[in-house]
Enzyme design. Structure first.
Site, PDB file in Angstrom:
ATOM      1  N   CYS A 392       0.882  -1.085   0.019  1.00  0.00           N
ATOM      2  CA  CYS A 392       0.024   0.049   0.065  1.00  0.00           C
ATOM      3  C   CYS A 392       0.914   1.232  -0.051  1.00  0.00           C
ATOM      4  O   CYS A 392       0.676   2.275  -0.787  1.00  0.00           O
ATOM      5  CB  CYS A 392      -1.241  -0.138   1.274  1.00  0.00           C
ATOM      6  SG  CYS A 392      -0.296   0.012   2.688  1.00  0.00           S
ATOM      7  N   HIS A 450      -2.560   1.140   6.727  1.00  0.00           N
ATOM      8  CA  HIS A 450      -2.918   1.140   5.469  1.00  0.00           C
ATOM      9  C   HIS A 450      -2.848   2.711   4.838  1.00  0.00           C
ATOM     10  O   HIS A 450      -3.232   3.620   5.392  1.00  0.00           O
ATOM     11  CB  HIS A 450      -4.467   0.727   4.893  1.00  0.00           C
ATOM     12  CG  HIS A 450      -4.835   0.699   3.460  1.00  0.00           C
ATOM     13  ND1 HIS A 450      -3.910   0.115   2.766  1.00  0.00           N
ATOM     14  CD2 HIS A 450      -5.668   1.404   2.803  1.00  0.00           C
ATOM     15  CE1 HIS A 450      -4.520   0.304   1.497  1.00  0.00           C
ATOM     16  NE2 HIS A 450      -5.376   1.001   1.459  1.00  0.00           N
ATOM     17  N   ASP A 473      -7.332   5.773  -3.440  1.00  0.00           N
ATOM     18  CA  ASP A 473      -6.333   4.355  -3.021  1.00  0.00           C
ATOM     19  C   ASP A 473      -6.094   3.906  -4.307  1.00  0.00           C
ATOM     20  O   ASP A 473      -6.773   2.797  -4.922  1.00  0.00           O
ATOM     21  CB  ASP A 473      -7.313   3.882  -2.154  1.00  0.00           C
ATOM     22  CG  ASP A 473      -6.465   2.746  -1.363  1.00  0.00           C
ATOM     23  OD1 ASP A 473      -5.402   2.397  -1.719  1.00  0.00           O
ATOM     24  OD2 ASP A 473      -6.875   2.173  -0.466  1.00  0.00           O
TER      25      ASP A 473
END
Length: 803
Positions: A392, A450, A473
């Site tokens: 991530c 995250h 994202d």
């Protein structure tokens, strides 16, 4: 970044964007590969509303149409059209439409086809003496004049045709004024809505107002046209137009003419070709004078990415290095990242391939990266094949690099205890047995952290109030409209629980708000429930503006836990689980860790039980420790206690210890260095079950960085880097990687020839040649068979070179 990298970087940015985002209402063309003209252009839709006006751009290395000048004559009275009333603009590099009648030839070919070609970043014509080019400038020389067809009869003498000889795009000066000089590009890079200056030098005579007419064509993309806003034709005038492309006569000095060009603040971003058209009486010529790149402009009040604060613009657009936060909510730390100044799980030629199973032998461990530049270089070098591997923070960092390069203010954000809610019920269900061990697996997970990207932009596709930071994202988690992508979601909408707005708000809302329900499966098959409604969405963090410190932005995403506003948001989000709530527990359970949780050492963890009642309580406590990954995947057992029955006095506290041994976790830790500890309490008096969970980060050793000498621009500097092996076994395959924008030329690799013995120190020195002044970061990563992802950085303030 190095200039060689900068030459390709702008073109690559268009490809990178196609991997993650799409635009509402109308698709926008973006080429997947702009580095070779032999590649076809594919189209992708972007989900960035303020980018929907962003058209395709041609890559820095794409084959260019070498410009050709042609003479033209015609008679408007015999059916020809006036040149500057023509609305059908020719594609870059093509010849102008003739104004002759049908019987006349369309174009008069040039005398010498070879000498009619211009060099793309011209220094002259083949066979001619080259024109000297100042560093950072893009000059050019026009071809020899071509013969014109016979002119129509005229009562007077026609003026001599205006012929372009050379031009200068002033890359250095325009780059400084547009804050793009540090990109190191050889092509002109400017920001939309802001004027830039070029100089035209004509052969034989200068421009004469009233006699000569000048116009420009600019075009971007594979199929430029006026309807899509990718092609424009505009005449040079005496005053600028703010709402459209304009060219203004700025200054004339003999045969040289300075022209100020400006795009509107909503122009399509992209790589443009530019053509000059000259006309004197009925004689006309066309000259292609080069390419330029147009970016978003956060300094312009009418741009959709406008940001008011100059310090924020410098941090979120111009900064080439920064920090990304990792660890756990109980142990937050940062790693340095060289941004330089995007997922391939869709098989869309994205930049990175994601992997979370700790098997990285055929690529690079995600922990080893320290910057975006190396990743993007590899992506280009190997034909735009996905780079292995990313997780991530790597996805987010590369996306942030691309967005900043395009001019969109962006930052990397870390959410601790981030929920991955696959079934969209805003609840994460976990199943454990009476020993605290995982009883059954679930697709729902809690990531200990995250990362995603926030980008600053207007949202004209939504009602008022949703401009500003948007969550994007790029990590492949769940598909949105059939593609692995997420966002942009207005952060304001996430906080207010506006679940129906675009895009993917329910998923991000769950990441920061979901309840965690622990189901304790007893020996007789009965399940007891323990709800933890405040575990998710902790310490949402990003780097502070202008400082190497953490800014907590949790309040941007959610109201304080337990507040009236929070309850109202959950009602609006139709999340009824919150009404169950956490009961006011008579007993309270938490986990503490001793000092010295360092890799290579034993350490203790404790289940701490507090009796908040006025009565003595009896309970049973069990502790279980397992290796885990940052995405919540649980691994092998590292420690377990037998159930312990304890009596707790009223208003008292007791601890139950668990010793975690290095020999137990040494071969079980993933590269995330995480151990998940679960404590389970069974209250004999009430029958209630309490669960406490904590992820413990096992610390790596420190890398020491010393700077020797006086830091000054363009003066040699020495860095001394060292690390001590804290383990009881030798380290094999030891590699240091050093990188720093403005300090190193790319990344420097130092491989140790021998294993590093226990408690031994590895030390080396390297030369630096700072090319940029100001605050710079020197970043170091260390990799070996037993220690991976060991990182450190040192801030270095470089004094400017004396004049």
């Amino acid at each position: 970044m190095a200039s060689a990298w900068g030459r390709d970087f702008q073109g690559m940015c268009w490809s990178l964007l196609c991997a993650r985002f799409h635009v509402p209402e109308q698709p926008v063309l973006f080429p997947t590969h702009l580095l070779s003209s032999s590649k076809v252009f594919n189209t992708f839709s972007l989900q960035i509303p303020s980018l929907r006006d962003a058209a395709t751009g041609r890559g820095c290395d794409s084959q260019q149409s070498h410009p050709t000048r042609t003479g033209q004559d015609g008679d408007a009275a015999r059916g020809g059209r006036e040149l500057y009333k023509e609305k059908t603009v020719p594609s870059p590099g093509t010849l102008l439409e003739a104004t002759q009648p049908p019987s006349a030839p369309l174009f008069t070919p040039p005398l010498d086809r070879q000498r009619g070609h211009l060099l793309p970043r011209g220094c002259g014509v083949p066979g001619d003496s080259a024109l000297p080019a100042e560093p950072g400038q893009v000059p050019g020389r026009a071809p020899a004049a071509a013969p014109a067809a016979p002119a129509p009869p005229s009562a007077g003498t026609m003026a001599e045709e205006l012929v372009l000889e050379t031009w200068d795009l002033h890359c250095d000066r325009n780059g400084q004024e547009h804050r793009t000089a540090d990109m190191g590009c050889k092509v002109l890079v400017v920001r939309r809505g802001q004027p830039f200056t070029i100089t035209l030098r004509f052969s034989g005579r200068g421009y004469e107002e009233g006699v000569d007419k000048l116009a420009f064509n600019v075009a971007t993309g594979p199929c430029p046209n006026e309807t899509s806003g990718t092609s424009f034709h505009f005449v040079m005038t005496d005053c600028p137009e703010e709402s459209c492309w304009s060219a203004v006569n700025q200054q004339q000095d003999g045969e040289s003419l300075s022209v100020s060009l400006c795009s509107p603040p909503n122009a399509c971003i992209g790589r443009y070709s530019m053509t000059l058209e000259t006309r004197t009486d009925y004689q006309g010529s066309s000259f292609q004078i080069g390419d330029f790149v147009l970016l978003f402009n956060p300094w312009h009040p009418e741009d959709t990415v406008f940001m008011r604060d100059e310090n924020e613009r410098r941090e979120y657009v111009l900064s080439q290095h920064g920090l990304i936060y990792q660890g756990t909510c109980d142990y937050i730390f940062s790693i340095p990242w060289n941004f330089g100044q995007v997922n391939c799980n869709d098989e869309d030629r994205g930049v990175l391939f994601g992997r979370w199973d700790n098997r990285y032998e055929d690529g690079m461990s995600p922990m080893a990266w320290i910057g975006s530049v190396d990743i993007l270089k590899r992506w280009k070098k190997f034909g735009c094949q996905p780079v292995k591997y990313g997780q991530c923070w790597v996805f987010a960092a590369v996306a942030c690099t691309v967005m900043r390069c395009l001019g969109v203010p962006s930052r990397v954000v870390t959410n601790y205890n981030s929920a991955h809610d696959t079934n969209a019920n805003l609840t994460i269900d976990r199943y454990v047995n009476e020993k605290g061990e995982q009883e059954r697996s679930s697709w729902d997970k809690i990531w200990n952290f995250h990362c995603w990207v926030e980008s600053w932009m207007a949202r004209p596709d939504l009602a008022a109030g949703y401009d500003g930071w948007q969550a994007l994202d790029p990590t492949p988690q769940e598909k949105s409209e059939g593609v692995y992508c997420c966002g942009p979601a207005p952060v304001k909408a996430i906080k207010e629980g506006d679940m129906q707005l675009k895009y993917d708000i329910p998923f991000i809302f769950a990441e920061v708000n979901a309840d965690v329900v622990y189901w304790v499966v007893q020996g007789d098959g009965m399940e007891k429930q323990s709800i933890r409604s405040s575990d998710v969405g902790k310490y949402i963090s990003t780097k502070s503006v202008g400082r190497d410190s953490r800014e907590d932005i949790t309040h941007n995403y959610k109201y304080p836990e337990g507040s009236e506003e929070e309850r109202a948001v959950f009602e609006k989000a139709e999340h009824q689980k919150k009404s169950i709530g956490e009961e006011d527990e008579g007993l309270h359970l938490r986990i503490k860790v001793s000092e010295g949780a360092n890799k290579g050492s034993d350490f203790d963890v404790f289940a701490v039980v507090s009796n908040n009642t006025d009565e003595e309580r009896v309970c049973r406590v069990t502790l279980c420790a397992r290796a885990t990954s940052h995405n919540g995947t649980v691994g092998p057992l590292c420690g377990l206690t037998d159930p312990a029955d304890i009596d707790i006095e009223p208003r008292a506290e007791k601890r139950v210890p668990l010793r975690i041994l290095y020999e137990e976790y040494r071969d079980k830790l993933t590269q995330d260095n995480l151990i998940k500890v679960v404590a389970l309490l069974n209250d004999h008096q009430t029958g209630d079950i309490l669960v406490a969970v904590r992820d413990i980060y096992v610390e790596n050793p420190k890398i020491k960085i010393r700077i020797l000498g006086e830091p000054m621009q363009n003066r040699k500097l020495v860095a001394e880097i060292s690390l001590v092996n804290p383990l009881a076994v030798p380290l094999n395959g030891c590699v240091f990687v050093v990188e720093g924008t403005g300090l190193t030329d790319g990344h420097f690799v130092k491989e140790l020839e021998e294993p590093l013995e226990p408690q031994a120190e590895a030390k080396f020195r390297m030369d630096l040649m700072p090319r940029l002044s100001g605050l710079q970061k020197l970043m170091v990563d260390f990799e070996s068979d037993q220690l991976t992802g060991v990182k450190s950085y040192r801030n270095v303030i470089i004094a400017p070179q004396p004049m």
